[in-house]
Write a protein that holds these residues in place. Structure first.
Motif, mmCIF file in Angstrom:
data_model
loop_
_atom_site.group_PDB
_atom_site.id
_atom_site.type_symbol
_atom_site.label_atom_id
_atom_site.label_comp_id
_atom_site.label_asym_id
_atom_site.label_seq_id
_atom_site.Cartn_x
_atom_site.Cartn_y
_atom_site.Cartn_z
ATOM 1 N N GLY A 1 68.426 97.226 80.299
ATOM 2 C CA GLY A 1 69.503 97.694 79.385
ATOM 3 C C GLY A 1 68.899 98.884 78.250
ATOM 4 N N ILE B 1 71.608 97.257 74.881
ATOM 5 C CA ILE B 1 72.151 95.959 75.165
ATOM 6 C C ILE B 1 72.366 94.672 73.933
ATOM 7 N N HIS C 1 78.333 97.092 69.784
ATOM 8 C CA HIS C 1 78.504 95.884 71.191
ATOM 9 C C HIS C 1 80.515 95.924 71.232
ATOM 10 N N ASN D 1 80.507 93.957 74.920
ATOM 11 C CA ASN D 1 80.339 92.989 75.106
ATOM 12 C C ASN D 1 79.257 93.079 75.633
ATOM 13 N N ASP D 2 79.057 91.852 76.536
ATOM 14 C CA ASP D 2 77.328 91.514 77.574
ATOM 15 C C ASP D 2 76.872 92.528 78.687
ATOM 16 N N ASP D 3 78.078 93.378 78.783
ATOM 17 C CA ASP D 3 77.287 94.153 80.128
ATOM 18 C C ASP D 3 77.274 95.510 80.006
ATOM 19 N N THR D 4 78.110 96.123 78.911
ATOM 20 C CA THR D 4 77.727 97.635 78.221
ATOM 21 C C THR D 4 76.843 97.643 76.467
ATOM 22 N N PRO D 5 75.295 99.088 77.515
ATOM 23 C CA PRO D 5 75.199 99.001 76.193
ATOM 24 C C PRO D 5 75.201 100.145 75.400
ATOM 25 N N PHE E 1 75.836 101.128 85.286
ATOM 26 C CA PHE E 1 76.576 100.685 83.950
ATOM 27 C C PHE E 1 77.942 101.699 84.180
ATOM 28 N N LYS E 2 78.844 101.027 84.047
ATOM 29 C CA LYS E 2 80.360 101.108 83.772
ATOM 30 C C LYS E 2 80.524 101.913 83.261
ATOM 31 N N GLU F 1 83.598 105.388 79.656
ATOM 32 C CA GLU F 1 83.259 104.643 81.513
ATOM 33 C C GLU F 1 82.695 105.658 82.118
#
Length: 157
Positions: free
Chosen positions: A55, A75, A81, A83-87, A119-120, A156
């Motif tokens: 990330g 990340i 912050h 969550n651990d999926d979102t930079p 990434f979403k 998003e």
């Protein structure tokens, strides 16, 4: 003003300290803090060992072979912050280069890079009084959560 946006080279990662310092929002009438402030652990999260984590991406704006701005993602468990999926994103421009569309161009390129990297979403933290809130809204960021003087915003991808 002609500028180029490109990926930051590994040899330039040390310059992130300069951009981290420039990213600190200083409200009108307040003095800039001493540059040593970036040595605090909560700020070192943004730059320490940059390039070594999933990330970690950085784009820079360059004018006449000089770096004038940067946007970077990581990340991490920082102010933005979610969550651990979102930079989380950080962006800064040296003062003389603000208000000229360079920051918008940097952010658009970064959002595209993150999307093509799978990434979403992306997040950031911003002081409510910071004029950059308008930029983030134009780029599609919405308010994820709100604290006293701070917003966490998400887009998003």
């Amino acid at each position: 003003m002609t500028y180029t946006i490109r990926e930051m080279k590994n040899s330039e990662f040390g310059r992130l300290d300069d951009f981290l310092y420039e990213a600190i929002f200083i409200p009108k009438g307040m003095e800039k803090p001493d540059k040593d402030i970036i040595k605090r652990p909560e700020l070192q999260l943004y730059v320490k060992d940059f390039g070594s984590q999933f990330g970690d991406f950085c784009l820079v704006a360059e004018i006449d072979q000089q770096l004038v701005g940067a946007v970077w993602s990581r990340i991490m468990d920082d102010y933005g912050h979610i969550n651990d999926d979102t930079p989380s994103l950080s962006i800064s421009l040296f003062e003389d280069y603000r208000g000229q569309g360079i920051g918008t161009a940097l952010m658009k390129e970064m959002l595209t890079l993150l999307k093509t990297s799978g990434f979403k979403a992306a997040s950031l933290s911003v002081q409510k009084a910071n004029y950059a809130v308008k930029l983030y809204r134009k780029l599609g960021f919405g308010i994820y959560s709100e604290k006293d003087e701070e917003l966490i915003m998400v887009v998003e991808l």
